[in-house]
Write a protein that holds these residues in place. Structure first.
Motif, mmCIF file in Angstrom:
data_model
loop_
_atom_site.group_PDB
_atom_site.id
_atom_site.type_symbol
_atom_site.label_atom_id
_atom_site.label_comp_id
_atom_site.label_asym_id
_atom_site.label_seq_id
_atom_site.Cartn_x
_atom_site.Cartn_y
_atom_site.Cartn_z
ATOM 1 N N ASN A 40 0.817 -1.223 0.000
ATOM 2 C CA ASN A 40 0.000 0.000 0.000
ATOM 3 C C ASN A 40 0.847 1.269 0.000
ATOM 4 O O ASN A 40 0.558 2.229 -0.713
ATOM 5 N N VAL A 41 1.913 1.270 0.822
ATOM 6 C CA VAL A 41 2.774 2.449 0.952
ATOM 7 C C VAL A 41 3.495 2.755 -0.361
ATOM 8 O O VAL A 41 3.746 3.912 -0.694
ATOM 9 N N ALA A 42 3.811 1.696 -1.127
ATOM 10 C CA ALA A 42 4.616 1.866 -2.342
ATOM 11 C C ALA A 42 3.782 2.106 -3.602
ATOM 12 O O ALA A 42 4.358 2.290 -4.684
ATOM 13 N N ILE A 43 2.457 2.136 -3.466
ATOM 14 C CA ILE A 43 1.570 2.282 -4.637
ATOM 15 C C ILE A 43 1.915 3.506 -5.505
ATOM 16 O O ILE A 43 2.039 3.376 -6.726
ATOM 17 N N PRO A 44 2.110 4.705 -4.923
ATOM 18 C CA PRO A 44 2.459 5.861 -5.775
ATOM 19 C C PRO A 44 3.736 5.630 -6.581
ATOM 20 O O PRO A 44 3.807 5.984 -7.757
ATOM 21 N N SER A 45 4.751 5.003 -5.936
ATOM 22 C CA SER A 45 6.021 4.730 -6.615
ATOM 23 C C SER A 45 5.824 3.721 -7.749
ATOM 24 O O SER A 45 6.373 3.883 -8.838
ATOM 25 N N ILE A 46 5.027 2.669 -7.508
ATOM 26 C CA ILE A 46 4.762 1.648 -8.533
ATOM 27 C C ILE A 46 4.064 2.285 -9.735
ATOM 28 O O ILE A 46 4.425 2.048 -10.888
ATOM 29 N N GLN A 47 3.068 3.126 -9.446
ATOM 30 C CA GLN A 47 2.295 3.760 -10.519
ATOM 31 C C GLN A 47 3.184 4.673 -11.366
ATOM 32 O O GLN A 47 3.119 4.663 -12.599
ATOM 33 N N ARG A 48 4.052 5.421 -10.689
ATOM 34 C CA ARG A 48 4.927 6.377 -11.378
ATOM 35 C C ARG A 48 5.973 5.664 -12.233
ATOM 36 O O ARG A 48 6.199 6.026 -13.381
ATOM 37 N N GLU A 49 6.594 4.628 -11.688
ATOM 38 C CA GLU A 49 7.723 3.985 -12.360
ATOM 39 C C GLU A 49 7.288 2.992 -13.439
ATOM 40 O O GLU A 49 7.936 2.850 -14.466
ATOM 41 N N SER A 50 6.152 2.302 -13.208
ATOM 42 C CA SER A 50 5.743 1.260 -14.151
ATOM 43 C C SER A 50 4.729 1.754 -15.179
ATOM 44 O O SER A 50 4.455 1.061 -16.162
#
Length: 484
Positions: free
Chosen positions: A15-25
């Motif tokens: 959950n915490v990493a969702i913004p990073s996943i969305q941005r990078e992938s």
């Protein structure tokens, strides 16, 4: 315990990493939802089957297959080339967790004599508390550190050394156990369980984002029909060859039936609280993931300490009253939190949250370890896998129901306030109001849990003096008569 910790961390770390996943992938919003929902659905749908497979083929064998598959799926998630591969790997990860997790409780139940299980369940409760808060904190640290320029990928790759250690330790130290009489896997039961749970959980998981469409309500109503058909079929299956997927005779054991009801409603309370709490700190107060994660540390410590004390020291003396005290203590912590959120508003500091979080954590610790102990205390050993799968399944169902209710008890208030908001402060206050409103609901649910606990036995079987193994064998011998 390694496997239980790994699963709990994995549920919360993403959950915490969702913004990073969305941005990078470059994942779409729908794909992002499936990264979390795909795991949860595959996990919940497979738990009962995973538990029964352990009874039939050996709990150690299924545990090692599950932890090996989970570790492999974690590697696939960490090295995913695109969002589609990540979603598929997360679904595989959930399926492998459903083989691994039910074996944890059933191995404990089958390995330890009755009078020693309390200590082990105390340790299990401590691990649950630690995992629930370690996930977000670890996710925040790994995302912010951006190790080797890998962005979010270390949140999955961290499972590799843990999983390999679990495999080595498991193969060396776990004793194999299975049901004493030969059983066959009930494939019709498997199909009905998976269909019923997916029809119930999918609309709850996706409902809010899709605007609660009509088909969602139809699906949830249909799920009840499917689950009713499952009960009818399992009764016939038990009478015919004595190897149903869901051992309905377990519900004749009062401690098991009452405990399952408490577990489901407790799952609802936790489902609401943990999501709303995270949103309040990160969106309402504007805190970083790391600050929000560190704020939860007192909660984690309190759960761990109280869980250890409750089963080893308190339950043997006070029995059921310990669990009921836990529900009331947790409700008091929630009420203190509501008061503080109103009193300090957006200026509230992490140290001010420590008091309600410690009180809530202590209450949760008094419940979480002895509850598992109470549910399994009178379950015959040959059905421990089926029982453990049911415990984990109803907890997942409760969590999904709680997450579905968040859209009503939290976002309903937030959306109304945001419609009137014109600036950042007003938006923050909208989340603070939603947080207080949702916590009012959590306190109400804890009141219901307190009342449900009157149906639990006054004292779990293994805490009756001298009843250790003598009490276990008569139940095991009588159980097949119940089935027939």
């Amino acid at each position: 315990m390694t496997a239980a910790f790994m699963d709990l961390v994995d549920v919360t770390i993403v959950n915490v990493a969702i913004p990073s996943i969305q941005r990078e992938s470059g994942a779409t919003f729908s794909q992002i939802q499936w990264i979390t929902a795909g795991y949860a659905l595959a996990f919940a749908a497979g738990l009962i089957t995973g538990g029964r497979l352990g009874d039939i083929h050996g709990r150690k064998r299924l545990f090692l297959i599950g932890i090996g598959g989970f570790t492999l799926a974690s590697a696939l998630c960490g090295f995913a080339a695109n969002p589609e591969m990540l979603v598929a790997s997360r679904i595989l990860q959930g399926a492998m967790a459903s083989l691994m997790v039910p074996q944890v409780l059933s191995i404990v139940h089958a390995t330890f004599p009755a009078h020693e299980r309390g200590k082990v369940f105390g340790l299990f409760g401590a691990v649950v508390g630690l995992g629930a808060v370690t996930g977000p904190l670890l996710g925040a640290l790994l995302t912010e550190w951006n190790l080797f320029g890998l962005e979010w990928r270390p949140i999955f790759l961290i499972n590799l050394p843990v999983g390999i250690a679990g495999l080595i330790l498991g193969s060396r130290f776990i004793t194999e156990s299975k049901a004493p009489k030969a059983m066959k896997l009930d494939l019709v039961g498997v199909a009905l369980v998976i269909l019923g749970l997916l029809m119930l959980l999918y609309p709850l998981t996706r409902g809010r984002e899709l605007g609660w469409p009509l088909w969602g309500y139809v699906s949830m109503a249909g799920a009840l029909v499917v689950l009713a058909a499952l009960v009818t079929y399992e009764k016939r299956k038990a009478a015919r060859d004595g190897s149903p997927l869901v051992e309905l005779s377990l519900f004749k054991v009062k401690s098991f039936a009452a405990g399952i009801a408490v577990q489901t409603v407790f799952g609802v309370a936790l489902g609401i609280f943990f999501l709303v709490w995270t949103l309040y700190m990160q969106y309402g107060l504007g805190w970083s993931p790391l600050k929000a994660g560190l704020t939860g540390v007192p909660f984690s410590i309190a759960v761990s300490v109280a869980a250890g004390m409750s089963v080893q020291k308190l339950v043997p003396r006070f029995g059921r009253k310990v669990l009921q005290a836990g529900a009331l203590v947790m409700a008091v912590g929630v009420l203190i939190y509501i008061w503080e959120a109103g009193r300090y508003g957006l200026a509230i500091a992490p140290w001010q949250m420590a008091l309600p979080l410690v009180v809530m954590g202590a209450g949760m610790g008094l419940i979480v370890a002895p509850l598992t102990d109470a549910i399994l205390s009178e379950v015959p050993r040959e059905h421990s896998g089926s029982a453990s799968g049911l415990i984990s399944t109803v907890q997942q169902m409760g969590n999904a129901l709680g997450l579905g209710l968040v859209s009503v008890v939290f976002f309903g208030v937030v959306d109304d306030r945001l419609a009137e908001a014109r600036e950042r402060t007003a938006a923050g206050l909208a989340f603070a109001d939603g947080f207080q409103h949702a916590l009012g609901w959590v306190a109400g649910v804890l009141g219901v849990i307190f009342l449900l606990m009157f149906a639990l036995p006054k004292r779990p079987a293994q805490h009756v003096e001298g009843a250790a193994d003598e009490a276990a064998s008569p139940v095991t011998e009588k159980e097949p008569a119940l089935v027939g």
